[in-house]
Scaffold this active site. Structure first.
Site, mmCIF file in Angstrom:
data_model
loop_
_atom_site.group_PDB
_atom_site.id
_atom_site.type_symbol
_atom_site.label_atom_id
_atom_site.label_comp_id
_atom_site.label_asym_id
_atom_site.label_seq_id
_atom_site.Cartn_x
_atom_site.Cartn_y
_atom_site.Cartn_z
ATOM 1 N N SER A 135 0.829 -1.203 0.000
ATOM 2 C CA SER A 135 0.000 0.000 0.000
ATOM 3 C C SER A 135 0.861 1.248 0.000
ATOM 4 C CB SER A 135 -0.894 0.002 1.249
ATOM 5 O OG SER A 135 -1.515 1.255 1.440
ATOM 6 N N TYR A 147 -2.407 -0.177 10.052
ATOM 7 C CA TYR A 147 -2.563 -0.761 8.715
ATOM 8 C C TYR A 147 -1.288 -0.602 7.903
ATOM 9 C CZ TYR A 147 -3.930 -1.070 3.814
ATOM 10 O OH TYR A 147 -3.975 -1.386 2.468
#
Length: 332
Positions: A129, A154
């Site tokens: 990501s 995350y």
């Protein structure tokens, strides 16, 4: 040629599986169908794949964080390569349910690494990501930039996935490619993302929440561009030749940004959405959210050089496509 796709009921996973199947490649899709967002959308994605591709697509509902379940479910199946797109997504949700990220993104990722080692797959492509760049303020983000100051759990789990993959590539010489996705949108998208939320609220006349008072930029990337990049990488595994790869590894492991290479102002996106919806937005300006960043911008020179990737879909083209799909889907 059987490809294992994790997160096959998810947004990107569904589209990648669809394109692989359209090429005549058998796909085994796995997904735990969790309720992070509405399960019916995930069921509809799987049903669409089954309707389009029949027996070429095998779907297994299971949790890839449960290694015994993974081994049992795949015992009768040959797996040539893995596209590991399943994960617990969402920056803000990681603030309230961290253990879901530890289980899926850490334990689950190790399970896929172990499966790749056991099966000696030709290539493991996995989702990272743009969040790994944290609060970096030098734009565009380059794969050579430091990524050791995450601003959400995350992001930390995704960076950990990259490091664990590097270890496995070094120890077991498994070819791997990690893809740092930048704000993907399009048909069958995720209901927790801004494109879906804004569209729904604009069409219903509700205020849309705009964080940091609208002073945000995002490298919005249309799903068809993303899929071409994922499959292009899958079909061009890194060589185990000792040369330095994108991201700095000498093992058969590389890291790529995969984005539109064109950051858009959030307020401009809203204008494009208003035009596509045919309605004005009622804007609720809010302060910056914990774990969020003000801007993302992908330097895609490495993936362009190695795989020939480019993202040609502007938001002026992609957003109306999404809005059209959104209207059709909710009219069923």
């Amino acid at each position: 040629m059987t490809i294992l796709v994790t997160g096959a009921a998810g947004f990107i996973g569904m589209h990648v599986a669809d394109h692989l199947l359209a090429q005549g490649r058998a796909v085994i899709g796995i997904d735990n169908m969790n309720d992070y967002y509405t399960v019916s959308l995930k069921q509809d994605r799987v049903a669409a794949l089954q309707q389009r591709h029949g027996k070429l697509f095998t779907f297994l509902e299971l949790d890839f964080a449960d290694m015994d379940a993974v081994r049992a479910a795949l015992a009768a199946h040959a797996v040539e390569a893995i596209v590991h797109l399943g994960a617990q997504a969402g920056v803000r949700y990681s603030l309230v349910n961290p253990h879901a990220y530890v289980r899926s993104n850490l334990a689950g990722h190790v399970n896929m690494l172990e499966l790749a080692r056991e099966r000696r797959v030709r290539h493991l492509v996995y989702a990272s990501s743009s969040s790994v760049y944290g609060g970096n303020d030098e734009l565009p983000f380059r794969v050579e930039d430091r990524a050791d100051h995450p601003v959400s759990l995350y992001a930390a789990t995704k960076r950990a996935d990259e490091l664990m993959s590097e270890t496995y590539a070094h120890l077991f010489r498994i070819p791997m490619t990690g893809l740092r996705f930048f704000t993907v949108y399009g048909p069958w998208g995720r209901p927790d993302m801004a494109m879906w939320i804004f569209t729904g609220k604009i069409l219903s006349g509700e205020p849309i929440p705009v964080f940091n008072h609208g002073r945000m930029q995002r490298d919005f990337t249309y799903i068809d561009d993303i899929v071409r990049g994922v499959i292009g990488c899958l079909d061009h595994a890194p060589a185990d030749d000792g040369a330095i790869k994108a991201g700095g590894s000498r093992a058969p492991h590389r890291l790529y940004n995969i984005g539109n290479n064109r950051p858009e102002e959030l307020m401009h996106l809203i204008e494009v959405l208003e035009n596509a919806c045919g309605r004005k937005a009622h804007i609720d300006f809010q302060p910056m959210q914990p774990g969020d960043v003000t801007a993302t911008f992908a330097d895609i020179s490495a993936i362009a050089r190695d795989v020939g990737f480019s993202a040609g879909t502007s938001i002026e083209t992609g957003v109306p496509r999404f809005v059209s799909w959104y209207r059709d889907y909710h009219a069923r």
